[in-house]
Design a protein around this motif. Structure first.
Motif, PDB file in Angstrom:
ATOM      1  N   ILE A 120       8.737 112.744  -0.061  1.00 13.75           N
ATOM      2  CA  ILE A 120       9.860 111.854  -0.326  1.00 13.75           C
ATOM      3  C   ILE A 120      10.283 112.015  -1.788  1.00 13.75           C
ATOM      4  N   PRO A 121      11.500 111.648  -2.129  1.00 12.95           N
ATOM      5  CA  PRO A 121      11.960 111.780  -3.527  1.00 12.95           C
ATOM      6  C   PRO A 121      11.163 110.891  -4.476  1.00 12.95           C
ATOM      7  N   SER A 122      10.742 111.441  -5.585  1.00 13.46           N
ATOM      8  CA  SER A 122       9.928 110.689  -6.542  1.00 13.46           C
ATOM      9  C   SER A 122      10.720 109.559  -7.202  1.00 13.46           C
ATOM     10  N   VAL A 123      12.072 109.698  -7.248  1.00 11.72           N
ATOM     11  CA  VAL A 123      12.864 108.656  -7.901  1.00 11.72           C
ATOM     12  C   VAL A 123      12.741 107.330  -7.163  1.00 11.72           C
ATOM     13  N   PHE A 124      12.520 107.372  -5.834  1.00 14.35           N
ATOM     14  CA  PHE A 124      12.299 106.131  -5.084  1.00 14.35           C
ATOM     15  C   PHE A 124      11.069 105.411  -5.620  1.00 14.35           C
ATOM     16  N   LEU A 125      10.002 106.172  -5.806  1.00 14.76           N
ATOM     17  CA  LEU A 125       8.749 105.585  -6.264  1.00 14.76           C
ATOM     18  C   LEU A 125       8.840 105.144  -7.719  1.00 14.76           C
ATOM     19  N   LEU A 126       9.579 105.904  -8.534  1.00 14.43           N
ATOM     20  CA  LEU A 126       9.747 105.526  -9.933  1.00 14.43           C
ATOM     21  C   LEU A 126      10.472 104.185 -10.052  1.00 14.43           C
ATOM     22  N   LEU A 127      11.510 104.015  -9.250  1.00 14.65           N
ATOM     23  CA  LEU A 127      12.290 102.779  -9.301  1.00 14.65           C
ATOM     24  C   LEU A 127      11.487 101.596  -8.767  1.00 14.65           C
ATOM     25  N   ILE A 128      10.862 101.781  -7.621  1.00 23.64           N
ATOM     26  CA  ILE A 128      10.048 100.703  -7.028  1.00 23.64           C
ATOM     27  C   ILE A 128       8.852 100.397  -7.916  1.00 23.64           C
ATOM     28  N   GLY A 129       8.206 101.453  -8.414  1.00 18.51           N
ATOM     29  CA  GLY A 129       7.033 101.271  -9.266  1.00 18.51           C
ATOM     30  C   GLY A 129       7.359 100.547 -10.552  1.00 18.51           C
ATOM     31  N   SER A 130       8.499 100.882 -11.161  1.00 19.90           N
ATOM     32  CA  SER A 130       8.905 100.213 -12.403  1.00 19.90           C
ATOM     33  C   SER A 130       9.076  98.724 -12.190  1.00 19.90           C
ATOM     34  N   TYR A 131       9.765  98.365 -11.119  1.00 22.49           N
ATOM     35  CA  TYR A 131      10.002  96.947 -10.848  1.00 22.49           C
ATOM     36  C   TYR A 131       8.693  96.223 -10.521  1.00 22.49           C
ATOM     37  N   ILE A 139      14.152 103.739 -18.941  1.00 26.33           N
ATOM     38  CA  ILE A 139      15.369 103.032 -18.561  1.00 26.33           C
ATOM     39  C   ILE A 139      15.128 102.184 -17.317  1.00 26.33           C
ATOM     40  N   PHE A 140      14.353 102.713 -16.372  1.00 27.54           N
ATOM     41  CA  PHE A 140      14.053 101.963 -15.145  1.00 27.54           C
ATOM     42  C   PHE A 140      13.270 100.691 -15.454  1.00 27.54           C
ATOM     43  N   PHE A 141      12.390 100.732 -16.453  1.00 27.06           N
ATOM     44  CA  PHE A 141      11.658  99.525 -16.832  1.00 27.06           C
ATOM     45  C   PHE A 141      12.607  98.460 -17.384  1.00 27.06           C
ATOM     46  N   VAL A 142      13.595  98.897 -18.159  1.00 27.57           N
ATOM     47  CA  VAL A 142      14.589  97.947 -18.655  1.00 27.57           C
ATOM     48  C   VAL A 142      15.423  97.421 -17.489  1.00 27.57           C
ATOM     49  N   LEU A 143      15.738  98.302 -16.528  1.00 29.47           N
ATOM     50  CA  LEU A 143      16.458  97.875 -15.334  1.00 29.47           C
ATOM     51  C   LEU A 143      15.662  96.819 -14.578  1.00 29.47           C
ATOM     52  N   ALA A 144      14.340  97.009 -14.520  1.00 31.83           N
ATOM     53  CA  ALA A 144      13.478  96.041 -13.833  1.00 31.83           C
ATOM     54  C   ALA A 144      13.586  94.666 -14.477  1.00 31.83           C
ATOM     55  N   GLU A 145      13.742  94.644 -15.801  1.00 31.66           N
ATOM     56  CA  GLU A 145      13.888  93.365 -16.496  1.00 31.66           C
ATOM     57  C   GLU A 145      15.241  92.733 -16.199  1.00 31.66           C
ATOM     58  N   VAL A 189      16.359  88.931  -8.278  1.00 28.42           N
ATOM     59  CA  VAL A 189      16.616  88.870  -6.848  1.00 28.42           C
ATOM     60  C   VAL A 189      17.611  87.766  -6.521  1.00 28.42           C
ATOM     61  N   GLU A 190      17.476  86.640  -7.218  1.00 33.93           N
ATOM     62  CA  GLU A 190      18.386  85.522  -6.983  1.00 33.93           C
ATOM     63  C   GLU A 190      19.822  85.909  -7.342  1.00 33.93           C
ATOM     64  N   LYS A 191      20.012  86.589  -8.493  1.00 28.52           N
ATOM     65  CA  LYS A 191      21.346  86.983  -8.910  1.00 28.52           C
ATOM     66  C   LYS A 191      21.927  88.062  -7.983  1.00 28.52           C
ATOM     67  N   LEU A 192      21.082  88.999  -7.577  1.00 30.07           N
ATOM     68  CA  LEU A 192      21.544  90.034  -6.664  1.00 30.07           C
ATOM     69  C   LEU A 192      22.026  89.419  -5.352  1.00 30.07           C
ATOM     70  N   TRP A 193      21.297  88.419  -4.886  1.00 28.26           N
ATOM     71  CA  TRP A 193      21.687  87.749  -3.649  1.00 28.26           C
ATOM     72  C   TRP A 193      22.967  86.937  -3.845  1.00 28.26           C
ATOM     73  N   GLU A 194      23.099  86.320  -5.012  1.00 26.08           N
ATOM     74  CA  GLU A 194      24.291  85.535  -5.309  1.00 26.08           C
ATOM     75  C   GLU A 194      25.548  86.396  -5.307  1.00 26.08           C
ATOM     76  N   TYR A 195      25.404  87.633  -5.815  1.00 30.10           N
ATOM     77  CA  TYR A 195      26.546  88.534  -5.904  1.00 30.10           C
ATOM     78  C   TYR A 195      26.512  89.607  -4.814  1.00 30.10           C
ATOM     79  N   VAL A 224      26.338  93.362 -10.652  1.00 26.98           N
ATOM     80  CA  VAL A 224      26.996  94.265  -9.702  1.00 26.98           C
ATOM     81  C   VAL A 224      26.602  95.713  -9.966  1.00 26.98           C
ATOM     82  N   THR A 225      26.598  96.107 -11.241  1.00 27.39           N
ATOM     83  CA  THR A 225      26.219  97.484 -11.578  1.00 27.39           C
ATOM     84  C   THR A 225      24.766  97.759 -11.200  1.00 27.39           C
ATOM     85  N   THR A 226      23.878  96.824 -11.485  1.00 30.55           N
ATOM     86  CA  THR A 226      22.472  96.985 -11.107  1.00 30.55           C
ATOM     87  C   THR A 226      22.337  97.149  -9.600  1.00 30.55           C
ATOM     88  N   GLY A 227      23.057  96.334  -8.846  1.00 33.84           N
ATOM     89  CA  GLY A 227      23.009  96.433  -7.390  1.00 33.84           C
ATOM     90  C   GLY A 227      23.543  97.752  -6.880  1.00 33.84           C
TER      91      GLY A 227
END
Length: 435
Positions: free
Chosen positions: A29-40, A312-318, A322-328, A401-404
């Motif tokens: 599987i693509p490593s970027v999936f794991l990098l993004l999930i792992g960072s969060y 950058i993904f770690f900053v994205l994790a910050e 989830v509440e804001k993503l759901w709101e928008y 919105v951009t994060t989503g």
């Protein structure tokens, strides 16, 4: 008592890169999936592994990561390919992006997002049309079966697209959004000035480092020279108020182009008794590097790019809430749908022109499919949205919105491409980013 925060976060980042690559190779599987999930996951549930407030130092992290992210992708482009497919890359990286941002901005007249000005629409779509080279390479680098033409288009578009989006955002969208008005003629001339000056500075720096590399004879020094060149090009351009990213890309490609020319002459044994003035000026009898050392430089640049992307993904994790993503959620889905549709239509027009325009080669249905879903967003979109001043009343909307959209593009586009290559076009695994 000493603080070991820098050491801990370095261990975390390198550990995540190593673990993601190992698991990705096992599961195919693509490593970027794991990098993004792992960072969060690490940032949220293992806070002791990230003892530094990355958001507080976001600007510093950006300046550190940008050159590393773009350097690796620029090194993969061969100047011979740029000459051969120059019109194709120009359309994808400049014309298509400009048209896409314009079409996206026209959503203002339909009132898609309430309260945003026309300038805000330009900024929003400039941010969300920027693609991410690291994510694309992570997903496509395992498979062959893609023509060399499509491979070059992916590489060239991912670089030029970003440069165009950055210029559109900083020199048109952002000033328009913050002031509420813009002089179209002045903005166009300013963007053209930035484009021309950035290319000029990049070419000069590229030649200087090409000549400098003739003093070295080992791969480590050459690799470090490329890193210094990337950072220097970015800093000099930003200090001169032009595009650091475009200057960086041009500088690396220029250096690489002259190196490729020397290697070609050496490999083909084209020893010329009567050399041109330019060859004498370049000291063409002294070679900057070799093919073998370049392979090492490619691999190291790719790894450094991954490390920068994880930061950058770690900053994205910050930034993820989830509440804001759901709101928008509605706005995110609308934005993702619009940007996907615009890209699909843009790539379809490219495929059509490939059959009608002399200078553009056709890519076919498969090429259209791959180019459409290789438009994953990532680090640059996060960087641009962070650059919006805190005083802007809709900044939270832009960030969420951009994060989503970034997350959806990585997982939806990435899964689509991975599924196609895994189950419908099974081929022996080999990097498509090697000529």
């Amino acid at each position: 008592m000493h603080s070991f925060a820098p050491e801990i976060i370095l261990i975390t980042i390198l550990g995540l890169v190593v673990f993601s690559d190992a698991v990705a190779n096992k599961l195919k599987i693509p490593s970027v999936f794991l990098l993004l999930i792992g960072s969060y996951t690490i940032y949220t549930y293992v806070p002791m592994a990230v003892p530094i407030d990355l958001k507080q130092y976001f600007d510093t992290i950006i300046l550190f990561c940008i050159p590393l992210i773009f350097m690796g992708d620029a090194l993969h482009l061969h100047f011979s390919d740029i000459k051969k497919y120059g019109w194709d890359i120009f359309y994808l990286a400049v014309v298509a992006v400009a048209l896409s941002i314009s079409v996206g901005a026209s959503m203002y007249y339909f009132g898609v997002f309430e309260g945003l000005t026309l300038g805000a629409y330009v900024s929003l779509f400039a941010i969300n049309m920027a693609t991410d080279a690291v994510s694309v390479q992570s997903i496509l680098s395992r498979f062959k079966g893609i023509s060399h033409h499509i491979k070059v288009l992916i590489e060239g578009e991912s670089l030029g697209n970003d440069a165009t989006a950055v210029i559109a955002f900083f020199f048109i969208g952002l000033p328009w959004m913050m002031s509420g008005e813009i002089d179209a003629g002045h903005a166009a001339l300013d963007a053209l000035r930035v484009f021309v000056v950035s290319i000029g500075i990049g070419t000069a720096i590229g030649f200087s480092f090409y000549m400098l590399m003739k003093l070295f004879s080992d791969k480590r020094s050459e690799f470090f020279a490329f890193i210094i060149e990337a950072y220097l090009a970015y800093v000099v351009a930003e200090e001169m108020h032009v595009s650091g990213i475009l200057t960086l890309i041009v500088a690396i490609i220029a250096t690489k182009a002259w190196i490729d020319s020397d290697i070609k002459v050496l490999e083909e044994g084209e020893v010329q008794k009567s050399k041109s003035f330019m060859r004498k000026l370049r000291l063409s009898n002294i070679h900057a590097t070799t093919t073998e050392r370049l392979e090492y430089i490619y691999e190291m640049a790719k790894e450094f790019g991954y490390i920068a992307a994880v930061m950058i993904f770690f900053v994205l994790a910050e930034m993820v809430s989830v509440e804001k993503l759901w709101e928008y959620k509605t706005e995110i889905l609308i934005m993702f749908g619009i940007t996907t549709l615009i890209r699909a239509i843009s790539m379809a027009k490219f495929a059509f022109w490939g059959n009608k325009v002399k200078h553009i080669e056709p890519v076919g249905a498969e090429g259209w499919f791959i180019l459409t879903f290789s438009g994953m967003k990532g680090a640059l979109s996060i960087i641009l949205v962070h650059m919006i001043p805190a005083s802007f009343e809709h900044k939270e909307f832009f960030e969420v919105v951009t994060t989503g959209v970034v997350m959806m593009s990585i997982f939806v586009y990435g899964t689509t491409l991975w599924t196609y290559f895994t189950f419908f076009k099974k081929e022996k695994e080999v990097s498509i980013f090697k000529k």
